[in-house]
Motif scaffolding. Structure first.
Motif, PDB file in Angstrom:
ATOM      1  N   ALA A 167       0.829  -1.210   0.000  1.00  0.00           N
ATOM      2  CA  ALA A 167       0.000   0.000   0.000  1.00  0.00           C
ATOM      3  C   ALA A 167       0.858   1.253   0.000  1.00  0.00           C
ATOM      4  CB  ALA A 167      -0.926  -0.010   1.220  1.00  0.00           C
ATOM      5  N   ARG A 168       1.927   1.260   0.776  1.00  0.00           N
ATOM      6  CA  ARG A 168       2.791   2.445   0.819  1.00  0.00           C
ATOM      7  C   ARG A 168       3.429   2.716  -0.532  1.00  0.00           C
ATOM      8  NH1 ARG A 168       4.003   0.469   6.047  1.00  0.00           N
ATOM      9  NH2 ARG A 168       5.735  -0.748   5.218  1.00  0.00           N
ATOM     10  N   ASN A 169       3.822   1.660  -1.221  1.00  0.00           N
ATOM     11  CA  ASN A 169       4.428   1.849  -2.545  1.00  0.00           C
ATOM     12  C   ASN A 169       3.421   2.418  -3.538  1.00  0.00           C
ATOM     13  OD1 ASN A 169       6.884   0.807  -1.660  1.00  0.00           O
ATOM     14  ND2 ASN A 169       6.387  -1.284  -2.276  1.00  0.00           N
ATOM     15  N   ILE A 170       2.201   1.903  -3.509  1.00  0.00           N
ATOM     16  CA  ILE A 170       1.150   2.394  -4.408  1.00  0.00           C
ATOM     17  C   ILE A 170       0.858   3.866  -4.134  1.00  0.00           C
ATOM     18  CG2 ILE A 170      -1.298   2.211  -4.987  1.00  0.00           C
ATOM     19  CD1 ILE A 170       0.280   0.010  -6.246  1.00  0.00           C
ATOM     20  N   ILE A 171       0.644   4.213  -2.878  1.00  0.00           N
ATOM     21  CA  ILE A 171       0.264   5.581  -2.535  1.00  0.00           C
ATOM     22  C   ILE A 171       1.428   6.538  -2.769  1.00  0.00           C
ATOM     23  CG2 ILE A 171      -0.469   7.087  -0.652  1.00  0.00           C
ATOM     24  CD1 ILE A 171      -2.009   4.671   0.474  1.00  0.00           C
ATOM     25  N   GLY A 172       2.657   6.097  -2.471  1.00  0.00           N
ATOM     26  CA  GLY A 172       3.812   6.948  -2.725  1.00  0.00           C
ATOM     27  C   GLY A 172       3.973   7.269  -4.204  1.00  0.00           C
ATOM     28  N   ALA A 173       3.853   6.236  -5.050  1.00  0.00           N
ATOM     29  CA  ALA A 173       3.976   6.458  -6.493  1.00  0.00           C
ATOM     30  C   ALA A 173       2.821   7.305  -7.013  1.00  0.00           C
ATOM     31  CB  ALA A 173       4.015   5.111  -7.225  1.00  0.00           C
ATOM     32  N   ALA A 174       1.611   7.047  -6.513  1.00  0.00           N
ATOM     33  CA  ALA A 174       0.440   7.806  -6.984  1.00  0.00           C
ATOM     34  C   ALA A 174       0.526   9.270  -6.582  1.00  0.00           C
ATOM     35  CB  ALA A 174      -0.843   7.185  -6.422  1.00  0.00           C
ATOM     36  N   THR A 175       1.118   9.562  -5.436  1.00  0.00           N
ATOM     37  CA  THR A 175       1.270  10.948  -5.004  1.00  0.00           C
ATOM     38  C   THR A 175       2.169  11.721  -5.959  1.00  0.00           C
ATOM     39  OG1 THR A 175       0.948  10.351  -2.681  1.00  0.00           O
ATOM     40  CG2 THR A 175       2.062  12.430  -3.131  1.00  0.00           C
ATOM     41  N   ILE A 176       3.330  11.141  -6.266  1.00  0.00           N
ATOM     42  CA  ILE A 176       4.250  11.783  -7.214  1.00  0.00           C
ATOM     43  C   ILE A 176       3.569  11.947  -8.571  1.00  0.00           C
ATOM     44  CG2 ILE A 176       6.477  11.547  -8.391  1.00  0.00           C
ATOM     45  CD1 ILE A 176       7.316   9.774  -5.979  1.00  0.00           C
ATOM     46  N   GLN A 177       2.910  10.903  -8.993  1.00  0.00           N
ATOM     47  CA  GLN A 177       2.259  10.890 -10.298  1.00  0.00           C
ATOM     48  C   GLN A 177       1.183  11.962 -10.400  1.00  0.00           C
ATOM     49  OE1 GLN A 177       0.804   6.965 -11.358  1.00  0.00           O
ATOM     50  NE2 GLN A 177      -1.011   7.850 -12.296  1.00  0.00           N
ATOM     51  N   ASP A 178       0.337  12.067  -9.379  1.00  0.00           N
ATOM     52  CA  ASP A 178      -0.762  13.022  -9.440  1.00  0.00           C
ATOM     53  C   ASP A 178      -0.279  14.468  -9.393  1.00  0.00           C
ATOM     54  OD1 ASP A 178      -2.507  10.971  -9.667  1.00  0.00           O
ATOM     55  OD2 ASP A 178      -3.499  11.243  -7.733  1.00  0.00           O
ATOM     56  N   LEU A 179       0.780  14.739  -8.629  1.00  0.00           N
ATOM     57  CA  LEU A 179       1.339  16.086  -8.608  1.00  0.00           C
ATOM     58  C   LEU A 179       1.781  16.511 -10.010  1.00  0.00           C
ATOM     59  CD1 LEU A 179       3.452  16.015  -5.324  1.00  0.00           C
ATOM     60  CD2 LEU A 179       1.447  17.427  -5.765  1.00  0.00           C
ATOM     61  N   ILE A 180       2.417  15.598 -10.720  1.00  0.00           N
ATOM     62  CA  ILE A 180       2.878  15.900 -12.075  1.00  0.00           C
ATOM     63  C   ILE A 180       1.688  16.064 -13.020  1.00  0.00           C
ATOM     64  CG2 ILE A 180       4.203  15.012 -14.040  1.00  0.00           C
ATOM     65  CD1 ILE A 180       5.990  13.566 -11.984  1.00  0.00           C
ATOM     66  N   LEU A 181       0.710  15.172 -12.900  1.00  0.00           N
ATOM     67  CA  LEU A 181      -0.428  15.211 -13.816  1.00  0.00           C
ATOM     68  C   LEU A 181      -1.292  16.445 -13.602  1.00  0.00           C
ATOM     69  CD1 LEU A 181      -1.513  11.448 -13.952  1.00  0.00           C
ATOM     70  CD2 LEU A 181      -0.279  12.774 -15.680  1.00  0.00           C
ATOM     71  N   TRP A 182      -1.450  16.892 -12.353  1.00  0.00           N
ATOM     72  CA  TRP A 182      -2.217  18.119 -12.129  1.00  0.00           C
ATOM     73  C   TRP A 182      -1.497  19.308 -12.737  1.00  0.00           C
ATOM     74  CZ3 TRP A 182      -6.861  17.105 -11.663  1.00  0.00           C
ATOM     75  CH2 TRP A 182      -7.363  16.137 -10.825  1.00  0.00           C
ATOM     76  N   SER A 183      -0.176  19.280 -12.710  1.00  0.00           N
ATOM     77  CA  SER A 183       0.574  20.352 -13.372  1.00  0.00           C
ATOM     78  C   SER A 183       0.314  20.332 -14.877  1.00  0.00           C
ATOM     79  CB  SER A 183       2.075  20.194 -13.094  1.00  0.00           C
ATOM     80  OG  SER A 183       2.341  20.211 -11.704  1.00  0.00           O
ATOM     81  N   MET A 184       0.264  19.128 -15.453  1.00  0.00           N
ATOM     82  CA  MET A 184      -0.014  19.004 -16.883  1.00  0.00           C
ATOM     83  C   MET A 184      -1.429  19.477 -17.215  1.00  0.00           C
ATOM     84  SD  MET A 184       2.797  17.918 -18.104  1.00  0.00           S
ATOM     85  CE  MET A 184       2.258  17.540 -19.765  1.00  0.00           C
ATOM     86  N   LEU A 185      -2.379  19.208 -16.316  1.00  0.00           N
ATOM     87  CA  LEU A 185      -3.752  19.658 -16.553  1.00  0.00           C
ATOM     88  C   LEU A 185      -3.835  21.183 -16.523  1.00  0.00           C
ATOM     89  CD1 LEU A 185      -6.708  18.972 -17.024  1.00  0.00           C
ATOM     90  CD2 LEU A 185      -6.997  18.794 -14.534  1.00  0.00           C
ATOM     91  N   ALA A 186      -3.044  21.800 -15.631  1.00  0.00           N
ATOM     92  CA  ALA A 186      -3.011  23.260 -15.591  1.00  0.00           C
ATOM     93  C   ALA A 186      -2.524  23.829 -16.925  1.00  0.00           C
ATOM     94  CB  ALA A 186      -2.106  23.732 -14.451  1.00  0.00           C
ATOM     95  N   ILE A 187      -1.544  23.174 -17.518  1.00  0.00           N
ATOM     96  CA  ILE A 187      -1.045  23.609 -18.826  1.00  0.00           C
ATOM     97  C   ILE A 187      -2.110  23.392 -19.900  1.00  0.00           C
ATOM     98  CG2 ILE A 187       0.689  23.148 -20.611  1.00  0.00           C
ATOM     99  CD1 ILE A 187       2.616  22.399 -18.347  1.00  0.00           C
ATOM    100  N   ALA A 188      -2.808  22.254 -19.832  1.00  0.00           N
ATOM    101  CA  ALA A 188      -3.834  21.942 -20.834  1.00  0.00           C
ATOM    102  C   ALA A 188      -4.955  22.982 -20.817  1.00  0.00           C
ATOM    103  CB  ALA A 188      -4.401  20.545 -20.587  1.00  0.00           C
ATOM    104  N   THR A 189      -5.422  23.363 -19.621  1.00  0.00           N
ATOM    105  CA  THR A 189      -6.491  24.351 -19.555  1.00  0.00           C
ATOM    106  C   THR A 189      -6.010  25.727 -20.018  1.00  0.00           C
ATOM    107  OG1 THR A 189      -5.970  24.705 -17.203  1.00  0.00           O
ATOM    108  CG2 THR A 189      -7.742  23.149 -17.734  1.00  0.00           C
ATOM    109  N   ALA A 190      -4.738  26.033 -19.747  1.00  0.00           N
ATOM    110  CA  ALA A 190      -4.194  27.308 -20.226  1.00  0.00           C
ATOM    111  C   ALA A 190      -4.123  27.334 -21.746  1.00  0.00           C
ATOM    112  CB  ALA A 190      -2.803  27.537 -19.629  1.00  0.00           C
ATOM    113  N   VAL A 191      -3.725  26.221 -22.330  1.00  0.00           N
ATOM    114  CA  VAL A 191      -3.684  26.123 -23.793  1.00  0.00           C
ATOM    115  C   VAL A 191      -5.086  26.283 -24.370  1.00  0.00           C
ATOM    116  CG1 VAL A 191      -3.227  24.557 -25.721  1.00  0.00           C
ATOM    117  CG2 VAL A 191      -1.583  24.722 -23.848  1.00  0.00           C
ATOM    118  N   GLN A 192      -6.058  25.626 -23.751  1.00  0.00           N
ATOM    119  CA  GLN A 192      -7.437  25.701 -24.226  1.00  0.00           C
ATOM    120  C   GLN A 192      -7.986  27.118 -24.144  1.00  0.00           C
ATOM    121  OE1 GLN A 192      -9.418  23.743 -25.790  1.00  0.00           O
ATOM    122  NE2 GLN A 192     -11.292  24.948 -25.601  1.00  0.00           N
ATOM    123  N   ASN A 193      -7.578  27.854 -23.127  1.00  0.00           N
ATOM    124  CA  ASN A 193      -8.065  29.215 -22.938  1.00  0.00           C
ATOM    125  C   ASN A 193      -7.338  30.237 -23.799  1.00  0.00           C
ATOM    126  OD1 ASN A 193      -9.963  28.401 -21.021  1.00  0.00           O
ATOM    127  ND2 ASN A 193      -8.509  28.621 -19.332  1.00  0.00           N
ATOM    128  N   GLY A 194      -6.400  29.773 -24.639  1.00  0.00           N
ATOM    129  CA  GLY A 194      -5.702  30.668 -25.541  1.00  0.00           C
ATOM    130  C   GLY A 194      -4.503  31.376 -24.943  1.00  0.00           C
TER     131      GLY A 194
END
Length: 480
Positions: A167-194
């Motif tokens: 469980a610790r390995n899953i949650i540790g990896a998912a935490t790192i992963q989600d931080l990166i992906l939320w950053s990517m989503l911020a870029i995606a919405t900025a691109v969409q907004n012009g």
């Protein structure tokens, strides 16, 4: 708004909350993720069920006057912001332990490869694209790679596996992963907004988001302490709850003005809250988590279900193709990565199944992408259904594994050795810097703030129910 319209609005909120809490309770009794029951409650009240039975009743309840949609939308976004806020201040405590060898492998297997495949395969879903081409590709990459910390944490709690290294390995990896992906989503919405029409624009968006992260995590905690000492003095617990909510809204408002994704900002605000002494903020966090996850967040998930029109927006081939293809990519990639890190094939497949749980974050992704105009309603429905079905599949798989062999995870259910904790990997270090380095930049301030005002141990952690429900869904619910 007249009295009749106001009464109708409150009635719609009452029905949404009853549907969400009732559906969540039923699913909880069935040992299924509560968030799925909350969405199911919204589906029953929406065009998928009530709309088919009586379209007039559905319209009267949820679209009876022009301002009702805007009012419900305000609750929708407030619930989403609070979901990510509570997820942020849960990440530190739950996502930083585990084996230094397996976590980087899982990040590569669950993030790098799936994101690349989703990005490259986005043209296969071009019919569901509603906005900018680059933004759509980023969203599809995120959709394949996202993992739900809240739902998988709840499953681990139900099965008694939360203290296992698995469980610790899953949650540790998912935490790192989600931080990166939320950053990517911020870029995606900025691109969409012009705001990022060319390479220079994308660079500016990345620079603004990076600056926002640095200021939030490295300077905001010290600034908050300085303001408290010089302006407000000593807080009572009740007033501190209000000021903590104010901090979240300040982050969200500032992000909106800077054209940074507000959901990402709410997550950062939660990470900032994780930097303050726990004995002062543990009761405050519990108050915020309780009101969020038992009122605002259920309404948010019920509204997600309310927006689903399975009779008209469900595209069977599109949904089936996306779920099968994305699941196959994630399973194969994570399984091979875990095997390369030294696990046996059975355990590697367990890692693959667990990391494919999309839950709340997958639903948040669908909500944000749909609201931004990046995807159409058919892809929105596909992403929500993928999040629901993968969460159900993970719970059923792990229960089946334990039913066949009650000791399947027994060798993993012991605290990690001290040496394992000390062997921090590069990925763990990056995540640790994101949520911990601010402590060193304001050590003297923290020391002053941490002086006890009276005898007694540190404050209690969040209640068990609050821990189980936090999705952002980190916990809690890209929460959901």
């Amino acid at each position: 708004m007249n009295d009749s319209e106001l009464a109708r609005f409150f009635l719609s909120l009452v029905l949404l909350l009853i549907g969400a809490l009732g559906g969540g309770l039923v699913f909880e009794r069935l040992k299924l993720p509560r968030v799925i029951g909350e969405i199911a409650g919204g589906i029953v009240l929406g065009p998928s069920v009530l709309g088919l039975v009586s379209s007039e009743a559905h319209k009267w309840l949820f679209a009876g006057f022009p301002a009702q949609g805007a009012l419900l939308s305000a609750f929708y976004w407030l619930g989403l912001v609070l979901l990510m806020f509570t997820a942020g201040f849960k990440m530190q405590a739950e996502g930083m332990e585990g084996s230094g060898r397996i976590i980087p492998a899982l990040v590569i297997g669950a993030l790098v490869v799936p994101f690349a495949c989703g990005y490259a395969g986005a043209p296969l879903f071009a019919d569901a694209q509603a906005g900018d081409d680059l933004a759509f590709k980023l969203v599809m990459g995120i959709a394949v790679g996202v993992t739900s910390i809240p739902v998988i944490s709840r499953i681990f709690l139900d099965l008694g596996l939360m203290n296992s290294s698995f469980a610790r390995n899953i949650i540790g990896a998912a935490t790192i992963q989600d931080l990166i992906l939320w950053s990517m989503l911020a870029i995606a919405t900025a691109v969409q907004n012009g705001d990022a029409a060319d390479a220079g624009g994308i660079g500016r968006v990345i620079a603004v988001n990076l600056a926002f992260v640095i200021v939030s995590l490295f300077f905001a905690p010290a600034a908050a302490r300085a303001i408290r000492r010089s302006v407000f003095g000593k807080f009572s617990e009740a007033s501190l709850t209000g000021y903590t909510m104010l901090l979240c809204l300040v982050f969200v408002a500032a992000a909106s003005l800077l054209k940074v994704n507000v959901i990402f900002a709410a997550l950062l605000a939660g990470l900032v809250m994780a930097r303050f002494p726990s004995r002062h903020l543990a009761p405050v966090k519990q108050h915020i988590a309780d009101i969020s996850i038992w009122f605002f967040v259920p309404i948010y998930f019920a509204l997600v279900g309310l927006r689903l029109d399975l009779a008209h927006q469900f595209d069977g081939p599109l949904t089936l193709f996306f779920i099968v293809a994305s699941t196959a990519i994630k399973l194969v990639s994570c399984t091979i990565a875990a095997k390369a890190a030294g696990t046996d094939w059975a355990r590697a497949f367990d890692y693959g199944v667990a990391m494919n749980t999309r839950g709340g974050p997958g639903i948040v992704l669908a909500s944000v992408a749909y609201a931004a105009g990046i995807i159409d309603e058919r892809m929105f429905t596909a992403l929500v259904l993928a999040s629901i079905l993968t969460s159900l599949a993970t719970g059923l798989w792990l229960r089946w594994r334990l039913a066949r062999d009650s000791e399947a995870f027994a060798e993993l259910a012991r605290p990690p050795a001290a040496g394992m904790r000390g062997a921090a990997s590069l990925a763990s270090t990056i995540a640790d810097l994101l949520v911990r380095f601010s402590r060193s930049s304001s050590g003297r301030d923290r020391h002053a703030a941490a002086k006890p005002s009276g005898p007694g141990p540190d404050g209690p952690e969040l209640s068990k129910q609050s821990n189980e429900r936090n999705e952002l869904l980190p916990k809690g619910r890209f929460a959901h």
